[in-house]
Scaffold this motif. Structure first.
Motif: not given
Length: 763
Positions: A613-632, A748-753
């Motif tokens: 349909d002409g849109r551009i999909a941004v493909l996410l890098h799951v390892p980076d996401i999981m690293t952030e999830v573990r940090r949170m 997006g930068e929020l974490g426990v520390e």
């Protein structure tokens, strides 16, 4: 073609073929020390004889002389006149010299000091006089003195250099020459008709051409999907015209008109029916053609992706000799077993896969396997075993490197990490066994106290993890003390085309590799729970971290449904349920790197893909996401605050409130919630709070207005206010501070520390 051009063409072909042939000779020479020695000797003899003949035909006398001398050594070894180990070492060194001569064909013709010395060394081992360059028949030489086996003299073995800068030599240990062909190479002079037929059907293709074909096939696939969409839209337009014609005819039947006009109207009606029939036939034929075209283009894209696959044997063939050389430097005995080396991998990934396996094999021999004497004391065979297993699981490639050595001691790793100040003693005490084992992935971590040629430089497993995750894969380690260690690399088999799950965040489309997606679900309120201060959801009977994907990426808000959709993703042994705004589709897309400066290097982003349909999909890098999830989700390792605060959390998103509330509770504080600014201001009038955390974009009363109202009310102006928002521009931060906020944190930068530091500072 003139004679000179023909010779140049043949010389280039000889270089390519002989490079492959040297790999086969080295593998066969190493097998002379194994049970399959007879078959290996036949294979090596055949390859040497063919190489000698080709070299002499092309005037490369020095290479032919080396091949002839090596044949004599092989014959002497088979007849028992020379020790197998001595013959093996000298023939492997001869392969190195031939490889150098291939780089300099002038020396390949006339010879050089290295080749002359190598011929003499081969002749001494075989007991034959050096062959004449012209190919004259050698005469037997006087029998050389037989060296006793214990005092075997071997030329210094070249030790592998660090992978960050692999040397160019093709036979350098664990640093094979990069393949220049993307198609699987057929074996030259194969003994079977099947192999010969494969060779007849194989050609070498320039990799840039194949890369261009891959991109073109992906673009055509997207364009054909757009054609299907346009075909559907065309069918809809014809359907509307048909309905409009029917309405016109029904209206004409209800109106009194003269007979001559009625006759003309009947002709119009007949033309309308004919036009509608023709239009529907066109739609059907066009749809069938578009579907056939799309299927053919999909098949073309699959074939191009398959052509980009290079058999892993192009990398693995250099490993047996390299492992043998490394083992000899440490006086160890190692048997390397490789399974399914014919499985293909995308050529663009070949170098990174090779580099990762280099580190794993070096670690297995250096750290994993014990010395022969110590192994026998433990009741193990003196010869250690390293096994490489390869298998394909859907679109993913699994490469497992396993040894039967000493295994990993988690307590030892903790002690080393504390000693190197990578973690504190408190953190070490709180670590599980799995977390302790994962310390080996920390940059600069090494259990060796002294630097050696093979280890102790603080590089290794962190390089493996970084390279594999850059490719969208994961690394898993399992170990049993005294029994061995297994490291599994999970990688996409191809990077050209990727099957992805498309999800919606607001009005934008994001994609996640389907191989990383375990399930999709609706998060029911009764399935939510809290585990050690972290919001989770029950998935297949197990608690799984629940995180709003939008705020994690620094986007606005979070899902506002009571039963929001979520994607359960997996990375290694970790799982997370990522809340999204909706699902779009699952499809195969052509992955392209991020262009321009806007997305290049941005966190969490692996690439982009064009949609029909002409849109551009941004493909996410799951390892980076999981690293952030573990940090949170990581438990707080610092000492808890002595005072427990009463905190009011204001956000219109229930998922965002749950996620942020879990972080505050993890710090040991009490949390009350409000859905918008009006409700929060009313609660402040009747209750006492030590801190207020508020979102910005909310109905009724937004965060900026709430902050201004609080700071202008004398009775509550003393309460610190922290704004939590996905709005991260300097202008937004300035507006928040101008409104009176005491701190401004980006979601997006929020974490426990970061949250703990802000709360401690303000309270």
């Amino acid at each position: 073609m003139d004679t000179e051009a023909l010779k140049k063409s043949l010389l280039k072909k000889f270089q390519e073929v002989t490079t492959d042939r040297l790999q086969k000779i080295q593998l066969g020479v190493i097998d002379l020390e194994k049970e399959t020695a007879d078959q290996a000797a036949e294979d090596v003899a055949r390859e040497l004889h063919t190489m000698k003949g080709e070299a002499r035909m092309l005037g490369l006398a020095a290479i032919g002389q080396l091949a002839h001398a090596a044949e004599d050594v092989l014959r002497a070894e088979r007849e028992g006149k020379t020790a197998t180990e001595i013959a093996t070492d000298v023939m492997l060194r001869a392969c190195d010299v031939v490889s150098d001569l291939l780089e300099d064909l002038d020396a390949g013709s006339t010879g050089n000091t290295a080749s002359e010395e190598m011929v003499r060394a081969l002749s001494e081992v075989s007991g034959m006089s050096p062959p004449a360059i012209g190919g004259a028949k050698p005469k037997p030489a006087a029998p050389p003195p037989v060296a006793p086996p214990p005092a075997r003299v071997v030329a210094p073995v070249q030790v592998p250099a660090p992978v960050a800068a692999p040397p160019p030599a093709a036979t350098t240990a664990l640093a094979p020459r990069p393949a220049e062909s993307v198609a699987p190479r057929a074996e030259e002079d194969a003994p079977s008709a099947a192999k010969a037929s494969i060779a007849d059907r194989s050609i070498r293709v320039n990799v840039e051409v194949l890369d261009s074909l891959g991109l073109l096939a992906g673009d055509l696939l997207v364009e054909s999907a757009r054609g299907r969409l346009r075909s559907s839209e065309t069918a809809g337009l014809f359907e509307r015209f048909s309905r409009l014609g029917d309405r016109f005819l029904r209206l004409a039947d209800r109106v009194e008109i003269p007979n001559d006009v009625r006759t003309e109207l009947e002709r119009v009606e007949a033309d309308l029916h004919m036009l509608r029939d023709d239009a529907f036939r066109f739609v059907r034929r066009n749809g069938d053609g578009i579907n056939t075209l799309h299927g053919n283009l999909a098949q073309l894209a699959d074939h191009v992706a398959e052509a980009r696959l290079v058999p892993l044997s192009t990398v693995f063939d250099a490993f047996p000799r390299a492992v043998r050389d490394i083992a000899k430097t440490q006086n160890k005995e190692v048997d390397l077993v490789i399974e399914n080396a014919d499985i293909g991998v995308d050529r663009s990934m070949l170098a990174d896969v090779r580099d990762a396996l280099v580190h794993l094999l070096r670690n297995a021999v250096d750290h994993g396997l014990e010395s022969p004497d110590f192994r026998q004391q433990l009741g193990k065979p003196a010869t250690g075993r390293v096994r490489i297993r390869v298998r394909v699981d859907g679109d993913m490639l699994h490469i497992e490197v396993e040894d039967d050595g000493r295994g990993i001691d988690p307590e030892r790793l903790k002690q080393v990490a504390v000693g190197k100040k990578l973690i504190s003693a408190v953190q070490a005490a709180a670590m599980s066994e799995r977390e302790a084992v994962e310390l080996i992935f920390r940059p600069g971590f090494s259990t060796r106290e002294q630097v050696s040629e093979l280890s102790g430089r603080g590089v290794g497993m962190d390089v493996v993890k970084r390279k594999v995750e850059t490719l969208g894969g994961s690394v898993a380690v399992s170990s049993r003390q005294g029994r061995g260690t297994s490291v599994t690399l999970r990688l996409p088999q191809s990077l050209a085309l990727m099957k992805v799950l498309l999800v919606r965040l607001g009005d934008d489309v994001y994609g996640m590799p389907a191989a990383d997606v375990e399930a999709v679900m609706r998060v029911k309120p009764e399935d939510r729970l809290e585990v050690f201060g972290t919001l989770a959801v029950r998935h297949r009977g197990k608690p799984t971290a629940l995180v709003a994907l939008g705020p994690l990426l620094g986007l606005n808000g979070g899902n506002r449904f009571d039963r929001p959709p979520a994607v359960v993703v997996r990375h290694g042994e970790d799982h997370a349920a990522l809340v999204v705004d909706g699902f779009v589709d699952e499809r195969e897309v052509a992955v392209k790197p991020c262009g321009g400066e806007f997305l290049k290097g941005a966190p969490f982003i692996a690439g982009t893909a064009a949609l029909e349909d002409g849109r551009i999909a941004v493909l996410l890098h799951v390892p980076d996401i999981m690293t952030e999830v573990r940090r949170m989700a990581r438990p707080v390792t610092q000492a808890p605050t002595t005072r427990r605060l009463r905190v009011l959390l204001v956000d219109d998103s229930p998922i965002a409130r749950a996620t942020e509330g879990a972080l505050v509770k993890a710090l040991g504080h009490f949390v009350e919630e409000a859905q918008d600014g009006e409700e929060a201001y009313a609660k402040v009038q009747t209750n006492s709070y030590d801190l207020i955390l508020t979102d910005v974009q909310m109905p009724k009363l937004d965060g900026f207005s709430l902050t201004r109202r609080l700071k202008s009310t004398p009775s509550v102006a003393r309460i610190p206010v922290i704004i939590l928002s996905s709005l991260a521009s300097p202008e937004d931060k300035r507006r928040g501070l101008d409104a009176g906020a005491d701190a401004y944190l980006v979601k997006g930068e929020l974490g426990v520390e970061s949250l703990a530091q802000s709360i401690d500072r303000l309270t």
